[in-house]
Design an enzyme around this catalytic site. Structure first.
Site, PDB file in Angstrom:
ATOM      1  N   HIS A  49     105.962  48.666  33.653  1.00 46.37           N
ATOM      2  CA  HIS A  49     106.529  47.663  32.749  1.00 46.37           C
ATOM      3  C   HIS A  49     107.969  47.350  33.156  1.00 46.37           C
ATOM      4  CE1 HIS A  49     107.668  51.619  31.157  1.00 46.37           C
ATOM      5  NE2 HIS A  49     108.820  51.012  30.904  1.00 46.37           N
ATOM      6  N   HIS A 132     113.381  45.965  36.809  1.00 46.57           N
ATOM      7  CA  HIS A 132     112.654  46.774  37.783  1.00 46.57           C
ATOM      8  C   HIS A 132     111.420  47.380  37.125  1.00 46.57           C
ATOM      9  CE1 HIS A 132     114.922  49.822  35.560  1.00 46.57           C
ATOM     10  NE2 HIS A 132     113.978  50.679  35.942  1.00 46.57           N
TER      11      HIS A 132
END
Length: 198
Positions: A49, A132
């Site tokens: 995620h 990220h």
């Protein structure tokens, strides 16, 4: 079912999740590293995620307060066009894949999410957004594996995709010695489609 009492707090964050095809594309790129570095603590692909706001441990009773403003926010924001790209490390211990595409839109969404959380009276550590996906963590004392793998996948560029939902996620971090597991508390489609709850 077990007869343990429910915890009084839950570790919560708000995130976007890449679609399955984007995760599978990166997982294929990582497959050789899974074999050469089995000692790494690899995150489950289904848990990958992009964190927009990490709220930490919240009282269970606080979580429902977040639902209406986040649902409204998701309805107001159009899907973003993103891609997974490159790699890097945090502190020689954490391996991540970078995010490419509509980063301005991603920063706006994250800022709006954080404002909504603050307006609910929830205090949290507002670290700067560094988009990220966390892929793995090295075990204590292993200072080389993360850098080796990051270098190997540095040239990776995935296909572009559209974000679909804003996710309110809970985790079991710190509650057991096993791997961290995440579950959607609720997810709202971006751009105002109908909601799905867990």
């Amino acid at each position: 079912m077990n007869d343990q009492t429910q915890p009084a707090t839950v570790r919560v964050f708000i995130a976007l999740a890449p679609p399955d095809h984007a995760k599978e594309e990166l997982a294929r790129e990582l497959r050789p590293a899974y074999g050469t570095h089995p000692q790494m603590r690899w995150n489950r692909v289904e848990d990958w995620h992009i964190t927009l706001a990490f709220l930490g441990e919240l009282p269970v009773g606080t979580v429902p307060l977040l639902r209406p403003p986040l649902a409204g926010l998701a309805a107001e924001h159009r899907p973003l066009r993103l891609a997974l790209r490159g790699s890097g490390t945090f502190d020689d211990r954490v391996l991540w894949s970078g995010i490419d595409g509509d980063l301005d839109g991603l920063h706006v969404l994250a800022a709006d999410v954080r404002t909504a959380v603050e307006n609910c009276g929830v205090a949290f550590e507002g670290r700067p957004l560094r988009p990220h996906l966390t892929l793995a963590r090295a075990r204590r004392g292993d200072r080389s594996s993360v850098g080796e793998i990051a270098e190997r996948i540095a040239g990776f560029t995935g296909l572009r995709w559209h974000t679909e939902r804003l996710h309110l996620v809970g985790s079991n971090a710190g509650r057991s010695r096993g791997p961290i597991h995440y579950r959607d508390i609720e997810a709202w489609p971006l751009g105002g489609k109908s909601s799905t709850g867990a």
